[in-house]
Design an enzyme around this catalytic site. Structure first.
Site, mmCIF file in Angstrom:
data_model
loop_
_atom_site.group_PDB
_atom_site.id
_atom_site.type_symbol
_atom_site.label_atom_id
_atom_site.label_comp_id
_atom_site.label_asym_id
_atom_site.label_seq_id
_atom_site.Cartn_x
_atom_site.Cartn_y
_atom_site.Cartn_z
ATOM 1 N N PRO A 117 34.801 48.441 29.862
ATOM 2 C CA PRO A 117 35.209 47.054 30.116
ATOM 3 C C PRO A 117 36.145 46.966 31.324
ATOM 4 O O PRO A 117 36.986 47.846 31.524
ATOM 5 C CB PRO A 117 35.948 46.652 28.832
ATOM 6 C CG PRO A 117 35.535 47.642 27.804
ATOM 7 C CD PRO A 117 35.180 48.906 28.517
ATOM 8 N N VAL A 118 35.962 45.901 32.110
ATOM 9 C CA VAL A 118 36.758 45.720 33.339
ATOM 10 C C VAL A 118 38.097 45.056 32.994
ATOM 11 O O VAL A 118 38.172 44.249 32.063
ATOM 12 C CB VAL A 118 35.951 44.844 34.340
ATOM 13 C CG1 VAL A 118 36.756 44.557 35.595
ATOM 14 C CG2 VAL A 118 34.652 45.529 34.694
ATOM 15 N N LEU A 122 41.097 50.526 30.697
ATOM 16 C CA LEU A 122 40.280 51.701 30.354
ATOM 17 C C LEU A 122 39.803 52.463 31.591
ATOM 18 O O LEU A 122 38.914 53.309 31.496
ATOM 19 C CB LEU A 122 39.083 51.274 29.483
ATOM 20 C CG LEU A 122 39.450 50.965 28.027
ATOM 21 C CD1 LEU A 122 38.328 50.230 27.320
ATOM 22 C CD2 LEU A 122 39.796 52.228 27.244
ATOM 23 N N ALA A 126 38.614 53.285 38.480
ATOM 24 C CA ALA A 126 38.726 54.705 38.860
ATOM 25 C C ALA A 126 37.437 55.452 38.516
ATOM 26 O O ALA A 126 36.964 56.287 39.302
ATOM 27 C CB ALA A 126 39.914 55.341 38.146
ATOM 28 N N ASP A 168 45.405 56.862 36.485
ATOM 29 C CA ASP A 168 44.014 56.552 36.120
ATOM 30 C C ASP A 168 43.037 57.517 36.789
ATOM 31 O O ASP A 168 42.213 58.141 36.124
ATOM 32 C CB ASP A 168 43.645 55.121 36.562
ATOM 33 C CG ASP A 168 44.167 54.078 35.602
ATOM 34 O OD1 ASP A 168 45.152 54.369 34.908
ATOM 35 O OD2 ASP A 168 43.587 52.972 35.557
HETATM 36 O O1 PMV Z 1 46.064 49.051 33.061
HETATM 37 P P1 PMV Z 1 45.782 50.491 33.325
HETATM 38 O O2 PMV Z 1 45.310 51.268 32.163
HETATM 39 O O3 PMV Z 1 45.013 50.713 34.553
HETATM 40 O O4 PMV Z 1 47.165 51.231 33.499
HETATM 41 C C1 PMV Z 1 48.154 50.840 34.302
HETATM 42 C C2 PMV Z 1 49.293 51.753 34.078
HETATM 43 C C3 PMV Z 1 50.550 51.293 34.759
HETATM 44 O O5 PMV Z 1 51.537 52.272 34.458
HETATM 45 C C4 PMV Z 1 51.011 49.950 34.212
HETATM 46 C C5 PMV Z 1 50.367 51.188 36.267
HETATM 47 C C6 PMV Z 1 50.172 52.517 36.959
HETATM 48 O O6 PMV Z 1 49.776 52.485 38.128
HETATM 49 O O7 PMV Z 1 50.472 53.579 36.391
#
Ligand code: PMV
Length: 331
Positions: A117-118, A122, A126, A168
């Protein structure tokens, strides 16, 4: 095709490989277990791959003389030249050509599919980048090291997120649990005893860029206060790593609850996330927290393997739009 200094695509001699030449690659989704947001400020975080969802890229030779991109999940079919150079899909291709010093444009179709899911935390962006980098480099007869894939995918993450920590792309590239500190070499996280996580999706899309930006404003206004909060997260993450190594799920659950409370303070939770977290605890979770950027997207709950299906059902009854049961283990 070649790339000039400003990243624009130049028309050079075309390389038309013989059909039906085709390469394919995929990459898993990911979920952050501990330390989101504080990781942007140099504290550690723990994240694991989620293999139940994946992005895949298939590159096949065509005779068009150009590069066609097909991404049915986002209703996109076009030639590379039609996309702005900073479009994430164009940027990943241009970045790869530049890294590999590609002088001849391959004539091919890049077909991208994803079950991740976008805008849900998740790692969809990446995973798409990593899948394209691997499939396209193989198509060009080149081998990219994991390190290089990670580095190139990080450049694209900057387009998605502004100022990402890099967690990510690291988990998605290496596809193993990682203990991550921004700017440092990635350390694997050894999992003493496999454990089960249920992921619950609020169904509310939320842009990580926005929650990261909002927290940055708070941090700018009261830096020493938020630095202390981030330090507390850092302590939780280090303890969580030790609990994971020992296989101490009871302790790990408590640490998740503490991390969620700090994320609430950071204003990155939401009514929907809190409802799912509370429902998970009532349904027998050892601990639960939001995961990723927050304000929507996903939460996670730690639970015994036997209780996972009923916990997933409880989350759906509480409004989760989808649930994923995943096992965390060293691989
Ligand atoms: O929303 P996600 O799972 O892509 O995670 C972001 C994680 C953060 O710590 C909020 C941002 C980051 O760049 O690490």
């Amino acid at each position: 095709m070649g790339i000039n200094n400003s990243g624009h695509i130049l028309s050079l001699k075309k390389w038309i490989p013989p059909p039906p030449f085709m390469t394919t690659a995929s990459a898993p989704g990911k979920i952050i277990l501990f330390g989101e947001h504080a990781v942007v400020y140099g504290r550690p975080a723990l994240a694991v791959p989620v293999t139940q969802v994946r992005a895949s890229a298939t590159v096949s030779a065509n005779s068009s003389g150009g590069i066609w991109i097909e991404a049915p999940d986002i209703n996109l079919t076009c030639e590379l030249a039609q996309l702005a150079p900073d479009h994430p899909l164009a940027a990943v291709i241009i970045g790869l050509f530049s890294a590999l010093r590609i002088r001849q444009s391959p004539s091919c179709t890049i077909h991208i599919e994803s079950t991740i899911p976008v805008a849900a935390g998740l790692g969809s962006g990446a995973a798409v980048s990593v899948a394209i980098l691997r499939a396209l480099s193989a198509f060009l007869g080149q081998t990219l090291s994991e390190q290089k894939v990670n580095k190139l995918a990080f450049e694209i993450e900057k387009l998605h997120h502004g100022n990402p920590s890099g967690i990510d792309n690291s988990v998605v590239t290496y596809a193993k649990p990682v203990y991550f500190i921004k700017g440092r070499p990635i350390k694997p996280c050894r999992v003493g005893t496999a454990f089960t996580i249920v992921i619950g999706d609020t169904g509310v899309p939320a842009l990580t860029k926005e929650s990261v930006g909002a927290l940055r404003e708070l941090w700018g206004a009261q830096t020493s206060h938020w630095d202390k909060v981030f330090d507390q997260v850092g302590i939780i993450v280090r303890e969580a790593r030790r609990s994971i190594e020992r296989g101490d799920t009871a302790e790990l659950g408590k640490l998740m609850d503490s991390n969620h409370a700090l994320l609430q303070q950071m204003t990155v939770s939401s009514v929907d996330l809190d409802r799912l977290v509370i429902s998970a605890r009532k349904a027998g979770a050892l601990g639960a927290k939001l995961s990723g950027g927050g304000r929507g997207g996903n939460m996670i709950a730690l639970v015994s393997t036997e209780k996972a299906p009923s916990l997933a059902e409880a989350l759906r009854a509480a409004g989760a739009k989808r649930t994923i049961i995943t096992t965390v283990q060293s691989n």
